[in-house]
Design an enzyme around this catalytic site. Structure first.
Site, mmCIF file in Angstrom:
data_model
loop_
_atom_site.group_PDB
_atom_site.id
_atom_site.type_symbol
_atom_site.label_atom_id
_atom_site.label_comp_id
_atom_site.label_asym_id
_atom_site.label_seq_id
_atom_site.Cartn_x
_atom_site.Cartn_y
_atom_site.Cartn_z
ATOM 1 N N GLY A 108 37.892 42.484 27.702
ATOM 2 C CA GLY A 108 38.110 40.889 28.423
ATOM 3 C C GLY A 108 37.827 41.215 29.895
ATOM 4 N N ALA A 109 38.167 40.081 30.658
ATOM 5 C CA ALA A 109 38.043 40.101 32.091
ATOM 6 C C ALA A 109 38.770 38.902 32.415
ATOM 7 C CB ALA A 109 36.549 39.892 32.643
ATOM 8 N N ASP A 110 39.363 38.817 33.774
ATOM 9 C CA ASP A 110 40.025 37.911 34.404
ATOM 10 C C ASP A 110 39.284 36.810 35.136
ATOM 11 O OD1 ASP A 110 42.435 39.250 34.090
ATOM 12 O OD2 ASP A 110 41.991 40.728 35.419
ATOM 13 N N GLY A 122 44.176 42.735 34.999
ATOM 14 C CA GLY A 122 45.413 41.613 35.072
ATOM 15 C C GLY A 122 46.368 42.352 34.146
ATOM 16 N N GLU A 129 39.903 51.391 31.683
ATOM 17 C CA GLU A 129 38.885 50.187 31.005
ATOM 18 C C GLU A 129 37.707 50.784 31.856
ATOM 19 O OE1 GLU A 129 41.809 46.442 30.431
ATOM 20 O OE2 GLU A 129 40.837 46.633 32.283
ATOM 21 N N LYS A 147 37.225 31.819 32.567
ATOM 22 C CA LYS A 147 37.102 32.885 33.127
ATOM 23 C C LYS A 147 35.561 32.911 34.202
ATOM 24 C CE LYS A 147 40.680 34.809 31.281
ATOM 25 N NZ LYS A 147 40.710 36.146 30.741
HETATM 26 C C1 5RP Z 1 43.555 44.173 31.429
HETATM 27 C C2 5RP Z 1 42.306 43.420 31.608
HETATM 28 C C3 5RP Z 1 41.872 42.236 30.808
HETATM 29 O O1 5RP Z 1 40.654 42.470 30.025
HETATM 30 C C4 5RP Z 1 42.066 40.941 31.565
HETATM 31 O O2 5RP Z 1 43.119 41.114 32.175
HETATM 32 C C5 5RP Z 1 41.772 39.806 30.820
HETATM 33 O O3 5RP Z 1 43.171 39.787 30.017
HETATM 34 P P1 5RP Z 1 43.146 38.253 28.911
HETATM 35 O O4 5RP Z 1 42.105 38.788 27.729
HETATM 36 O O5 5RP Z 1 44.479 38.643 28.342
HETATM 37 O O6 5RP Z 1 42.935 37.119 29.417
HETATM 38 O O7 5RP Z 1 41.644 43.552 32.631
HETATM 39 O O8 5RP Z 1 43.515 45.280 32.392
#
Ligand code: 5RP
Length: 244
Positions: A108-110, A122, A129, A147
């Site tokens: 995933g990503a923030d 996050g 990662e 996002k």
């Molecule tokens: C964890 C990350 C996650 O991929 C990012 O925070 C997104 O989180 P989520 O899928 O809970 O929205 O980088 O270190």
């Protein structure tokens, strides 16, 4: 231990916030589309977070079919869930320690901007990662539409060595320690709160600062493609890494 908590708030591209249930449905759509890219026998990197939790569920439903696949987890939380679901978890070096590559990594990503620059971390697992993303032939990012941002906004997650951490943060300027647990590798987690006018220049500055183990800016050339869970299905966008 890294948590699966929700990421820091990002600025949505379309100016509308999604409610949690809608965002979660969109995360699941993207995650399930990505799960279809995984075949038996593959070497697979697994990210961390709530979107990845949906990916793990989808892969877990196919655990028997995927019995010859090897999975690398980027956090203790991901490792625990993957094992509980019957996925074959391995160390990264067991799979690619001889200079090979993972077939695919999914995370995933923030935030993601139009050029496919990412902010990650996050969940505090961005160092692992990034190592896993860089070790993969194909890195697929899975996000819900909230996002997508027009331009990246602070904070940028940091992993910082405990030795001299206050000196490291002072050298960076706008930076602070985060509340909560340490990184999966026992380092401190922090945020850089300064402006992100030029992500590449900032990434270089953060990397060049002694004591910064890793930062949460991921360059487009790491990203093969982005799967975006939207109201009407999953959209695909290319990243900045050339397809093979
Ligand atoms: C964890 C990350 C996650 O991929 C990012 O925070 C997104 O989180 P989520 O899928 O809970 O929205 O980088 O270190």
């Amino acid at each position: 231990m890294a948590s699966d908590r929700a990421p820091e708030a990002s600025a949505p591209l379309n100016g509308s916030e999604l409610d949690t249930a809608s965002a979660d449905r969109r995360k699941e759509l993207a995650a399930r589309a990505a799960a279809e890219l995984v075949c038996d026998g593959m070497k697979v990197g697994l990210g961390t977070g709530t979107t990845v939790a949906h990916l793990l569920s989808a892969l877990g439903e196919r655990a028997t079919e995927l019995s010859h696949a090897g999975f690398v987890a980027t956090s203790p939380a991901t490792e625990r869930i993957a094992r509980e679901l019957g996925l074959g978890v391995c160390e990264l070096d067991e799979l690619v320690g001889n200079g090979g590559e993972l077939d695919i990594a999914i995370d995933g990503a923030d935030q993601i901007d139009p050029d496919a620059w990412l902010i990650k971390g996050g969940g505090g697992a961005h160092t692992r990662e990034k190592i896993v993303a860089a070790a993969a032939r194909r890195f697929v990012v899975i996000v819900s539409t909230d996002k997508l941002v027009a331009s990246l906004r602070p904070p940028v997650p940091l992993e910082v060595l405990p030795f001299g951490a206050h000196r490291t943060l002072a050298a960076l300027g706008d930076a602070r320690l985060r509340d909560g647990p340490a990184s999966p590798d026992g380092n401190l987690l922090a945020f850089y709160d300064g402006p992100i006018e030029d992500p590449r220049a900032l990434a270089a500055r953060l990397s060049d600062t002694p004591g910064v183990v890793e930062h949460g800016l991921f360059a487009p050339e790491l990203v093969s493609e982005v799967l975006i869970g939207a109201e009407d299905g999953t959209q695909r966008r290319p990243g900045g890494k050339p397809a093979e």
